[in-house]
Design a protein around this motif. Structure first.
Motif, PDB file in Angstrom:
ATOM      1  N   GLU A   1       9.853  -6.788 -11.138  1.00  0.00           N
ATOM      2  CA  GLU A   1      10.522  -7.941 -11.758  1.00  0.00           C
ATOM      3  C   GLU A   1       9.929  -8.338 -13.096  1.00  0.00           C
ATOM      4  OE1 GLU A   1      11.718 -12.560 -10.616  1.00  0.00           O
ATOM      5  OE2 GLU A   1      11.174 -11.147  -9.055  1.00  0.00           O
ATOM      6  N   GLN A   2       8.610  -8.419 -13.183  1.00  0.00           N
ATOM      7  CA  GLN A   2       7.948  -8.803 -14.428  1.00  0.00           C
ATOM      8  C   GLN A   2       6.888  -7.771 -14.784  1.00  0.00           C
ATOM      9  OE1 GLN A   2       6.733 -12.850 -13.147  1.00  0.00           O
ATOM     10  NE2 GLN A   2       8.116 -13.625 -14.715  1.00  0.00           N
ATOM     11  N   PRO A   3       7.304  -6.640 -15.339  1.00  0.00           N
ATOM     12  CA  PRO A   3       6.344  -5.560 -15.622  1.00  0.00           C
ATOM     13  C   PRO A   3       5.353  -5.926 -16.726  1.00  0.00           C
ATOM     14  CG  PRO A   3       8.479  -5.063 -16.594  1.00  0.00           C
ATOM     15  CD  PRO A   3       8.675  -6.287 -15.754  1.00  0.00           C
ATOM     16  N   ASP A   4       4.139  -5.445 -16.563  1.00  0.00           N
ATOM     17  CA  ASP A   4       3.126  -5.588 -17.607  1.00  0.00           C
ATOM     18  C   ASP A   4       3.337  -4.434 -18.585  1.00  0.00           C
ATOM     19  OD1 ASP A   4       0.910  -5.717 -19.208  1.00  0.00           O
ATOM     20  OD2 ASP A   4      -0.500  -6.091 -17.579  1.00  0.00           O
ATOM     21  N   LYS A   5       3.910  -4.755 -19.729  1.00  0.00           N
ATOM     22  CA  LYS A   5       4.280  -3.718 -20.683  1.00  0.00           C
ATOM     23  C   LYS A   5       3.079  -3.070 -21.361  1.00  0.00           C
ATOM     24  CE  LYS A   5       8.815  -5.747 -21.498  1.00  0.00           C
ATOM     25  NZ  LYS A   5       9.778  -6.289 -22.476  1.00  0.00           N
ATOM     26  N   ARG A   6       1.890  -3.607 -21.095  1.00  0.00           N
ATOM     27  CA  ARG A   6       0.684  -3.001 -21.667  1.00  0.00           C
ATOM     28  C   ARG A   6       0.203  -1.832 -20.824  1.00  0.00           C
ATOM     29  NH1 ARG A   6      -2.821  -8.329 -21.455  1.00  0.00           N
ATOM     30  NH2 ARG A   6      -1.856  -8.177 -19.384  1.00  0.00           N
ATOM     31  N   LYS A   7       0.639  -1.787 -19.571  1.00  0.00           N
ATOM     32  CA  LYS A   7       0.156  -0.746 -18.665  1.00  0.00           C
ATOM     33  C   LYS A   7       0.728   0.622 -19.036  1.00  0.00           C
ATOM     34  CE  LYS A   7      -0.973  -3.428 -14.539  1.00  0.00           C
ATOM     35  NZ  LYS A   7      -0.803  -3.563 -13.075  1.00  0.00           N
ATOM     36  N   LYS A   8      -0.120   1.634 -18.884  1.00  0.00           N
ATOM     37  CA  LYS A   8       0.286   2.997 -19.227  1.00  0.00           C
ATOM     38  C   LYS A   8       1.459   3.452 -18.379  1.00  0.00           C
ATOM     39  CE  LYS A   8      -1.406   7.750 -19.578  1.00  0.00           C
ATOM     40  NZ  LYS A   8      -2.555   8.665 -19.354  1.00  0.00           N
ATOM     41  N   ILE A   9       1.452   3.059 -17.083  1.00  0.00           N
ATOM     42  CA  ILE A   9       2.517   3.506 -16.189  1.00  0.00           C
ATOM     43  C   ILE A   9       3.868   2.953 -16.644  1.00  0.00           C
ATOM     44  CG2 ILE A   9       2.223   1.600 -14.538  1.00  0.00           C
ATOM     45  CD1 ILE A   9       3.005   5.275 -13.663  1.00  0.00           C
ATOM     46  N   TYR A  10       3.864   1.698 -17.127  1.00  0.00           N
ATOM     47  CA  TYR A  10       5.120   1.126 -17.624  1.00  0.00           C
ATOM     48  C   TYR A  10       5.580   1.878 -18.868  1.00  0.00           C
ATOM     49  CZ  TYR A  10       8.510  -1.799 -19.945  1.00  0.00           C
ATOM     50  OH  TYR A  10       9.655  -2.229 -20.582  1.00  0.00           O
ATOM     51  N   LYS A  11       4.656   2.126 -19.785  1.00  0.00           N
ATOM     52  CA  LYS A  11       5.003   2.824 -21.034  1.00  0.00           C
ATOM     53  C   LYS A  11       5.562   4.208 -20.749  1.00  0.00           C
ATOM     54  CE  LYS A  11       1.565   0.361 -23.835  1.00  0.00           C
ATOM     55  NZ  LYS A  11       0.299   0.486 -24.605  1.00  0.00           N
TER      56      LYS A  11
ATOM     57  N   ALA B   1       6.783  -3.424  -2.059  1.00  0.00           N
ATOM     58  CA  ALA B   1       5.895  -2.255  -1.990  1.00  0.00           C
ATOM     59  C   ALA B   1       4.794  -2.329  -3.034  1.00  0.00           C
ATOM     60  CB  ALA B   1       6.710  -0.976  -2.161  1.00  0.00           C
ATOM     61  N   GLN B   2       4.917  -3.280  -3.967  1.00  0.00           N
ATOM     62  CA  GLN B   2       3.888  -3.537  -4.983  1.00  0.00           C
ATOM     63  C   GLN B   2       3.527  -2.283  -5.779  1.00  0.00           C
ATOM     64  OE1 GLN B   2       0.688  -5.435  -2.781  1.00  0.00           O
ATOM     65  NE2 GLN B   2       1.676  -7.427  -2.932  1.00  0.00           N
ATOM     66  N   PHE B   3       4.558  -1.673  -6.340  1.00  0.00           N
ATOM     67  CA  PHE B   3       4.360  -0.504  -7.197  1.00  0.00           C
ATOM     68  C   PHE B   3       3.386  -0.816  -8.324  1.00  0.00           C
ATOM     69  CE2 PHE B   3       5.559   1.869 -11.010  1.00  0.00           C
ATOM     70  CZ  PHE B   3       5.499   3.173 -10.555  1.00  0.00           C
ATOM     71  N   ASP B   4       3.444  -2.058  -8.826  1.00  0.00           N
ATOM     72  CA  ASP B   4       2.589  -2.449  -9.948  1.00  0.00           C
ATOM     73  C   ASP B   4       1.112  -2.545  -9.583  1.00  0.00           C
ATOM     74  OD1 ASP B   4       3.547  -4.642  -8.376  1.00  0.00           O
ATOM     75  OD2 ASP B   4       2.578  -6.005  -9.778  1.00  0.00           O
ATOM     76  N   LYS B   5       0.805  -2.486  -8.270  1.00  0.00           N
ATOM     77  CA  LYS B   5      -0.588  -2.593  -7.832  1.00  0.00           C
ATOM     78  C   LYS B   5      -1.263  -1.223  -7.705  1.00  0.00           C
ATOM     79  CE  LYS B   5      -0.851  -7.129  -7.196  1.00  0.00           C
ATOM     80  NZ  LYS B   5       0.429  -7.559  -7.732  1.00  0.00           N
ATOM     81  N   ILE B   6      -0.546  -0.151  -7.997  1.00  0.00           N
ATOM     82  CA  ILE B   6      -1.141   1.178  -7.949  1.00  0.00           C
ATOM     83  C   ILE B   6      -2.119   1.316  -9.116  1.00  0.00           C
ATOM     84  CG2 ILE B   6      -0.704   3.667  -8.075  1.00  0.00           C
ATOM     85  CD1 ILE B   6       2.073   3.106  -6.920  1.00  0.00           C
ATOM     86  N   THR B   7      -3.379   1.575  -8.800  1.00  0.00           N
ATOM     87  CA  THR B   7      -4.408   1.630  -9.859  1.00  0.00           C
ATOM     88  C   THR B   7      -5.233   2.914  -9.846  1.00  0.00           C
ATOM     89  OG1 THR B   7      -5.926   0.420  -8.404  1.00  0.00           O
ATOM     90  CG2 THR B   7      -4.649  -0.885  -9.973  1.00  0.00           C
ATOM     91  N   GLY B   8      -5.164   3.687  -8.759  1.00  0.00           N
ATOM     92  CA  GLY B   8      -5.967   4.912  -8.679  1.00  0.00           C
ATOM     93  C   GLY B   8      -5.633   5.883  -9.807  1.00  0.00           C
ATOM     94  N   LYS B   9      -6.642   6.382 -10.467  1.00  0.00           N
ATOM     95  CA  LYS B   9      -6.430   7.264 -11.618  1.00  0.00           C
ATOM     96  C   LYS B   9      -5.631   8.508 -11.245  1.00  0.00           C
ATOM     97  CE  LYS B   9      -8.899   9.723 -15.286  1.00  0.00           C
ATOM     98  NZ  LYS B   9     -10.232  10.096 -15.859  1.00  0.00           N
ATOM     99  N   HIS B  10      -5.982   9.132 -10.125  1.00  0.00           N
ATOM    100  CA  HIS B  10      -5.289  10.358  -9.710  1.00  0.00           C
ATOM    101  C   HIS B  10      -3.828  10.053  -9.380  1.00  0.00           C
ATOM    102  CE1 HIS B  10      -4.628  14.317  -8.160  1.00  0.00           C
ATOM    103  NE2 HIS B  10      -4.448  13.905  -6.910  1.00  0.00           N
ATOM    104  N   ASP B  11      -3.575   8.934  -8.688  1.00  0.00           N
ATOM    105  CA  ASP B  11      -2.205   8.555  -8.340  1.00  0.00           C
ATOM    106  C   ASP B  11      -1.382   8.291  -9.601  1.00  0.00           C
ATOM    107  OD1 ASP B  11      -2.570   8.756  -5.634  1.00  0.00           O
ATOM    108  OD2 ASP B  11      -3.005   6.634  -5.325  1.00  0.00           O
TER     109      ASP B  11
ATOM    110  N   ASN C   1       0.830  -1.211   0.000  1.00  0.00           N
ATOM    111  CA  ASN C   1       0.000   0.000   0.000  1.00  0.00           C
ATOM    112  C   ASN C   1       0.865   1.263   0.000  1.00  0.00           C
ATOM    113  OD1 ASN C   1      -2.361  -1.654   0.183  1.00  0.00           O
ATOM    114  ND2 ASN C   1      -2.022  -1.822   2.397  1.00  0.00           N
ATOM    115  N   LEU C   2       1.716   1.365  -1.003  1.00  0.00           N
ATOM    116  CA  LEU C   2       2.610   2.515  -1.142  1.00  0.00           C
ATOM    117  C   LEU C   2       1.797   3.810  -1.200  1.00  0.00           C
ATOM    118  CD1 LEU C   2       5.540   3.479  -1.743  1.00  0.00           C
ATOM    119  CD2 LEU C   2       5.025   3.178  -4.166  1.00  0.00           C
ATOM    120  N   ASP C   3       2.174   4.778  -0.352  1.00  0.00           N
ATOM    121  CA  ASP C   3       1.499   6.081  -0.318  1.00  0.00           C
ATOM    122  C   ASP C   3       2.130   6.975  -1.384  1.00  0.00           C
ATOM    123  OD1 ASP C   3       0.761   8.766   0.284  1.00  0.00           O
ATOM    124  OD2 ASP C   3       0.264   8.160   2.333  1.00  0.00           O
ATOM    125  N   VAL C   4       1.403   7.203  -2.467  1.00  0.00           N
ATOM    126  CA  VAL C   4       1.941   7.958  -3.602  1.00  0.00           C
ATOM    127  C   VAL C   4       2.226   9.402  -3.213  1.00  0.00           C
ATOM    128  CG1 VAL C   4       1.444   8.806  -5.930  1.00  0.00           C
ATOM    129  CG2 VAL C   4       0.859   6.455  -5.303  1.00  0.00           C
TER     130      VAL C   4
END
Length: 338
Positions: free
Chosen positions: A117-127, A85-95, A57-60
């Protein structure tokens, strides 16, 4: 960018404000991270300039505020986001919008490292990160790279090792054939070896054999090799050795059939003209495993492997039905390998 290119950049003091560390060898990433800390933060001031996020639950908001904070009496402020810290689990639009804005306009006095470790390259945050920052991929090392790594570690420990003994260590470590084996595990084995020899300078073959006993997968391959080349006696001796090490007949038989099935699949795909990388993709295994199988099984005819699959399936059914003794079935199977 791979770890060698990244290491060269560090040596040339070409450090970027944001890095995404990906790939299976996160252990190497941690070592690079330590190098950056030593280089960018004044000694003794780590507590003031280094922030590590490892809780879920990383506090952005907190993260971004820290990113914008100037370093104290140091070249850089460093922030590390561990995979926990599960950076990849951040989903809030504002964050995500605020993170995107930061990656597009990072603070030049902050060095941010994100482990994914295994990024989802389809996600906007990764791009966004890939476009505006530096992605470092820590892949498994190849044969030359792991030997260079180990040589450096051994020299730093004040020890010596011959090329042949080094080859034996790499072989016994199973790093090149086991996709789950990491350099952290190999380093642990090397440290155990160095501790074992104590004040002695030279690492010997006998030291390797004692500290790194042969794995069952390696033994299975050698057993197949002996049987294929007609040395049935040596194959049976290896089988007995596996029994003495506590392996069950059915367990050895299952691994034997698995290796033969993989050999057959690799041979079939290769005959169709597929390169090792494509074969690995089809079989859903790492490319280095395919290369190892190709090397070990280059003299095994496809027709013989098909015959063994059929014989093995028949013996497997007989063993499960109690129609044949497991020890006898395994010995009969070895006699059929040619």
């Amino acid at each position: 960018m791979n770890y060698k290119e990244f290491n060269n950049n560090i040596k040339n003091n070409a450090v970027n404000p944001v890095y995404l560390f990906t790939g299976p060898e996160q252990y190497i990433g941690h070592m690079m991270e330590k190098t950056l800390i030593d280089m960018e933060i004044s000694k003794g001031l780590e507590a003031l300039n280094l922030t590590i996020y490892s809780d879920k639950n990383l506090d952005v908001s907190e993260l971004l505020a820290t990113c914008e904070t100037l370093p104290m009496m140091s070249k850089k402020r460093m922030i590390v986001i561990r995979k926990e810290a599960q950076f990849d689990k951040i989903t809030g639009k504002h964050d995500l919008e605020r993170l995107t804005f930061y990656f597009e306009n990072p603070c030049p006095s902050t060095l941010l490292i994100i482990y994914w470790e295994q990024p989802d390259k389809r996600k906007k945050i990764y791009k966004t990160i890939a476009k505006n920052s530096t992605v470092v991929v820590f892949e498994k090392l190849d044969s030359g790279e792991i030997q260079a790594w180990l040589t450096k570690r051994i020299n730093n420990a004040g020890k010596k090792i011959s090329r042949s003994v080094m080859g034996l260590f790499v072989q016994r470590s199973m790093y090149l054939v086991n996709e789950k084996k990491t350099m952290e595990m190999v380093d642990h084995e090397l440290n155990s070896l160095i501790d074992y020899i104590g004040d002695r300078e030279e690492i010997t073959k006998e030291d390797i054999l004692l500290i790194l006993p042969q794995s069952i997968e390696d033994g299975i391959f050698k057993m197949i090799d002996y049987a294929m080349t007609g040395d049935k006696g040596q194959a049976l001796l290896m089988l007995n050795q596996l029994y003495q090490e506590g392996e069950s007949p059915f367990g050895v038989f299952s691994l034997l059939l698995r290796q033969i099935r993989m050999l057959l699949m690799v041979k079939i795909y290769t005959k169709k003209g597929l390169p090792p990388k494509s074969v690995a993709s089809e079989m859903k295994v790492a490319p280095f495993i395919v290369n190892k199988i190709l090397k070990n099984g280059k003299n095994y005819p496809i027709d013989n492997l098909w015959d063994l699959i059929i014989i093995g399936a028949d013996l497997d059914a007989q063993m499960k039905l109690g129609e044949i003794d497991q020890h006898l079935a395994l010995e009969l199977f070895l006699m059929k390998i040619e």
